[in-house]
Scaffold this active site. Structure first.
Site, PDB file in Angstrom:
ATOM      1  N   TYR A  30       0.866  -1.223   0.035  1.00 23.62           N
ATOM      2  CA  TYR A  30       0.102   0.030   0.183  1.00 23.62           C
ATOM      3  C   TYR A  30       0.931   1.266  -0.007  1.00 23.62           C
ATOM      4  CZ  TYR A  30       0.924   0.735   4.839  1.00 23.62           C
ATOM      5  OH  TYR A  30       1.669   1.196   6.212  1.00 23.62           O
ATOM      6  N   ARG A  49       8.453   4.175  -4.288  1.00 24.66           N
ATOM      7  CA  ARG A  49       8.283   3.193  -3.000  1.00 24.66           C
ATOM      8  C   ARG A  49       7.602   2.262  -3.658  1.00 24.66           C
ATOM      9  NH1 ARG A  49       7.693   5.643   2.733  1.00 24.66           N
ATOM     10  NH2 ARG A  49       5.375   5.966   1.982  1.00 24.66           N
ATOM     11  N   ARG A  97      -7.532 -20.471  -0.206  1.00 30.77           N
ATOM     12  CA  ARG A  97      -6.527 -20.311   0.757  1.00 30.77           C
ATOM     13  C   ARG A  97      -5.588 -21.292   0.611  1.00 30.77           C
ATOM     14  NH1 ARG A  97      -4.353 -21.139   5.517  1.00 30.77           N
ATOM     15  NH2 ARG A  97      -3.273 -19.486   6.562  1.00 30.77           N
ATOM     16  N   HIS A  99      -0.735 -21.167   0.648  1.00 33.60           N
ATOM     17  CA  HIS A  99       0.284 -20.296   0.500  1.00 33.60           C
ATOM     18  C   HIS A  99       0.987 -19.652  -0.852  1.00 33.60           C
ATOM     19  CE1 HIS A  99       0.919 -20.879   5.123  1.00 33.60           C
ATOM     20  NE2 HIS A  99       0.024 -20.072   5.056  1.00 33.60           N
ATOM     21  N   LYS A 143       6.612  -1.487   1.958  1.00 30.63           N
ATOM     22  CA  LYS A 143       5.025  -1.071   2.640  1.00 30.63           C
ATOM     23  C   LYS A 143       4.264  -2.099   2.364  1.00 30.63           C
ATOM     24  CE  LYS A 143       3.349   3.357   3.490  1.00 30.63           C
ATOM     25  NZ  LYS A 143       3.178   3.522   4.919  1.00 30.63           N
ATOM     26  N   GLU A 175      12.689   3.124  14.596  1.00 31.57           N
ATOM     27  CA  GLU A 175      11.509   4.163  13.989  1.00 31.57           C
ATOM     28  C   GLU A 175      10.295   3.986  14.989  1.00 31.57           C
ATOM     29  OE1 GLU A 175       9.899   3.269  10.099  1.00 31.57           O
ATOM     30  OE2 GLU A 175      10.049   1.214  10.106  1.00 31.57           O
ATOM     31  N   LEU A 199      11.201   1.706   7.495  1.00 30.90           N
ATOM     32  CA  LEU A 199      10.316   2.507   5.956  1.00 30.90           C
ATOM     33  C   LEU A 199      11.192   3.371   5.498  1.00 30.90           C
ATOM     34  CD1 LEU A 199       7.900   1.542   4.282  1.00 30.90           C
ATOM     35  CD2 LEU A 199       7.102   3.613   5.256  1.00 30.90           C
TER      36      LEU A 199
END
Ligand code: PMP
Length: 277
Positions: A30, A49, A97, A99, A143, A175, A199
């Site tokens: 995101y 990014r 579902r 992996h 992110k 951070e 980040l």
């Protein structure tokens, strides 16, 4: 309106499957952009990014950056957004579902806007923080949607009566739960280097550039928990928090428990950078 795949639709028409891998695994990425005066702030940095996050988790973005930019501008206009944020997420799409990546993944993109004023009060008064172990994985530069450690740490900080957390990994400050951390010591600025443990904040980059323009000595060098005690000033940086002073850490005031002069200078430079006097 939301941007959903290639269309603008009302929120109710965003039909994301319960099999979406973002929902099962946090298998997605995101970005959060700031909008000032109807315009995307530092858009290129956010796109770079986003592309880096997508490439490293092997999600194929459904748009070129040029197309995406056009869509986001249209979204801002459709929603008449002047001050706020644009949130965009892209997941690996839906599949039963399991992996392994689906053999033919169809990424799902969704974006929306939120009205939000600049957090004037907190930027003026400062916030309090507590320290905690950084228990995240070793790709904090991406992110991704996997924010459970961030969510847990933020809530723990609130439960401890503070506004946010300052993370350390084996004693090295990294951070905060949704922002980068900087401190001033001997009149010089210190922050964690932009490696895999943090980040690479877009605001961090802007602030370091402004700091250098102000002739501040900048150290992108790891520093230890113990050094917080020596801080003359401390602040966090981020898309929504801009430059917010930290006035106490673990219930110990920084300096006199008031935002410091270098923080104020940087805030002023930042205001100018975003087109406010
Ligand atoms: N670190 C973390 C963990 C974050 O979630 C954020 C907010 N995106 C930041 C730093 C600050 O990044 P930016 O300046 O790009 O908002």
């Amino acid at each position: 309106m939301y941007l959903y795949q290639h269309q603008f639709v009302p929120k109710e028409e965003v039909a994301i499957s319960p099999d979406d891998r973002g929902y099962y695994f946090g298998d997605g990425i995101y970005e959060v952009f700031r909008v000032y005066n109807g315009e995307l702030f530092e858009a290129e940095g956010h796109y770079r990014r986003l592309e880096k996050s997508a490439a490293d988790v092997r999600i194929c973005l459904p748009y070129s950056i040029k197309e995406l930019h056009e869509k986001l501008i249209e979204l801002i206009q459709l929603n008449h957004l002047q001050e706020g944020t644009v949130y965009i997420q892209v997941t690996r799409g839906s599949a039963l579902r399991s992996h392994p990546f689906p053999s033919q993944p169809e990424p799902v993109l969704m974006a929306f806007t939120t009205e939000m004023q600049r957090p004037i009060h907190k930027m003026d008064q400062g916030i309090t923080a507590v320290t905690a172990d950084d228990i995240r994985w070793l790709r904090c530069d991406l992110k991704t949607l996997n924010l459970l450690p961030n969510v847990m740490a933020k809530q723990d900080a609130l439960d401890r009566g503070a506004d946010d957390v300052i993370w350390h990994r084996n004693g090295t400050i990294t951070e905060c739960s949704a922002s980068n951390f900087m401190l001033i010591k001997n009149g010089e600025l210190w922050t964690h280097p932009a490696n895999n443990l943090i980040l690479h904040g877009i605001t961090r980059d802007v602030v370091l550039k402004l700091a250098r323009q102000l002739q501040l000595e900048v150290h992108e060098t790891p520093f230890l928990l113990d050094e917080l005690k020596l801080a003359e000033e401390a602040f966090i940086t981020g898309t929504t928090v801009e430059i917010t002073p930290v006035i106490s850490i673990d219930n110990v005031p920084i300096a006199q428990g008031l935002p410091g002069p270098i923080t104020r200078q940087l805030q002023q430079a930042f205001r100018k950078h975003i087109g406010l006097a």
